[in-house]
Design a protein around this motif. Structure first.
Motif, PDB file in Angstrom:
ATOM      1  N   SER A  50      -1.893  -6.943 -10.572  1.00  0.00           N
ATOM      2  CA  SER A  50      -0.650  -6.594 -11.258  1.00  0.00           C
ATOM      3  C   SER A  50      -0.041  -5.371 -10.597  1.00  0.00           C
ATOM      4  O   SER A  50      -0.726  -4.603  -9.902  1.00  0.00           O
ATOM      5  N   ILE A  51       1.258  -5.201 -10.842  1.00  0.00           N
ATOM      6  CA  ILE A  51       1.977  -4.082 -10.235  1.00  0.00           C
ATOM      7  C   ILE A  51       2.988  -3.550 -11.234  1.00  0.00           C
ATOM      8  O   ILE A  51       3.627  -4.314 -11.967  1.00  0.00           O
ATOM      9  N   SER A  52       3.131  -2.228 -11.262  1.00  0.00           N
ATOM     10  CA  SER A  52       4.039  -1.602 -12.202  1.00  0.00           C
ATOM     11  C   SER A  52       5.496  -1.830 -11.803  1.00  0.00           C
ATOM     12  O   SER A  52       5.792  -2.363 -10.732  1.00  0.00           O
ATOM     13  N   GLY A  55       6.352  -0.242  -8.584  1.00  0.00           N
ATOM     14  CA  GLY A  55       5.379  -0.495  -7.529  1.00  0.00           C
ATOM     15  C   GLY A  55       4.409   0.634  -7.288  1.00  0.00           C
ATOM     16  O   GLY A  55       3.554   0.543  -6.407  1.00  0.00           O
ATOM     17  N   SER A  57       1.989   1.707  -9.157  1.00  0.00           N
ATOM     18  CA  SER A  57       0.645   1.494  -9.688  1.00  0.00           C
ATOM     19  C   SER A  57       0.264   0.026  -9.555  1.00  0.00           C
ATOM     20  O   SER A  57       1.051  -0.870  -9.889  1.00  0.00           O
ATOM     21  N   THR A  58      -0.928  -0.214  -9.054  1.00  0.00           N
ATOM     22  CA  THR A  58      -1.428  -1.580  -8.896  1.00  0.00           C
ATOM     23  C   THR A  58      -2.836  -1.691  -9.473  1.00  0.00           C
ATOM     24  O   THR A  58      -3.555  -0.689  -9.598  1.00  0.00           O
ATOM     25  N   TYR A  60      -6.292  -4.633  -9.504  1.00  0.00           N
ATOM     26  CA  TYR A  60      -6.811  -5.843  -8.890  1.00  0.00           C
ATOM     27  C   TYR A  60      -8.055  -6.341  -9.621  1.00  0.00           C
ATOM     28  O   TYR A  60      -8.854  -5.545 -10.133  1.00  0.00           O
ATOM     29  N   THR A  69      -3.363  -7.766  -1.501  1.00  0.00           N
ATOM     30  CA  THR A  69      -2.444  -6.669  -1.782  1.00  0.00           C
ATOM     31  C   THR A  69      -1.215  -7.212  -2.510  1.00  0.00           C
ATOM     32  O   THR A  69      -0.580  -8.149  -2.022  1.00  0.00           O
ATOM     33  N   SER A  71       2.602  -6.419  -3.930  1.00  0.00           N
ATOM     34  CA  SER A  71       3.738  -5.531  -3.675  1.00  0.00           C
ATOM     35  C   SER A  71       4.986  -6.168  -4.271  1.00  0.00           C
ATOM     36  O   SER A  71       4.956  -7.332  -4.691  1.00  0.00           O
ATOM     37  N   ARG A  72       6.048  -5.406  -4.301  1.00  0.00           N
ATOM     38  CA  ARG A  72       7.296  -5.937  -4.846  1.00  0.00           C
ATOM     39  C   ARG A  72       8.485  -5.338  -4.126  1.00  0.00           C
ATOM     40  O   ARG A  72       8.410  -4.213  -3.613  1.00  0.00           O
ATOM     41  N   SER A 104       0.870  -5.183 -18.508  1.00  0.00           N
ATOM     42  CA  SER A 104       0.468  -5.365 -17.113  1.00  0.00           C
ATOM     43  C   SER A 104      -1.046  -5.451 -16.975  1.00  0.00           C
ATOM     44  O   SER A 104      -1.586  -5.159 -15.915  1.00  0.00           O
TER      45      SER A 104
END
Length: 124
Positions: A50-52, A55, A57-58, A60, A69, A71-72, A104
């Motif tokens: 997930s990603i905030s 972007g 904060s991620t 896994y 990885t 990303s957005r 998230s």
């Protein structure tokens, strides 16, 4: 109405890489966290990443940490999942998801919107 459309799935050899994309429409993309899940027949949907919103904060799942990885690109309303060092155990239908409340975390039941999924097959 939120719509999520995944693409980029296919066949990859073990050890190879693949990049999945998910394009969102129907609301302001940059306001919401995004996530990827995967599912194989007969098993529960598994959290991948997930990603905030921005972007910064991620998160896994343990099985992909260090190999995948997320990303957005908010300008393109797109979230990506870069898969690396793939193994046959990564074979699954991959879904992107988002929630109406900004969730998230790792529980699939807390996500309201799902794409149709894209098949990834890793050959040994």
């Amino acid at each position: 109405q939120v719509q999520l459309v995944e693409s980029g799935g296919g066949l990859v050899q073990a050890g190879g890489s693949l990049r999945l994309s998910c394009v969102a429409s129907g609301r302001t993309f940059s306001w919401y966290a995004m996530a990827w899940f995967r599912q194989v027949p007969g098993k529960q949907r598994e959290f991948v990443a997930s990603i905030s919103r921005n972007g910064g904060s991620t998160n896994y799942g343990d099985s992909v940490k260090g190999r995948f990885t997320i990303s957005r690109d908010n300008a393109k309303n797109t979230v990506y999942l870069q898969m690396s060092r793939s193994t046959p155990e990564d074979t699954a239908v991959y879904y992107c998801a988002t929630s109406s409340g900004g969730y998230s975390g790792t529980y699939s039941r807390n996500y309201d919107y799902w794409g149709q999924g894209t098949q990834v097959t890793v050959s040994s």
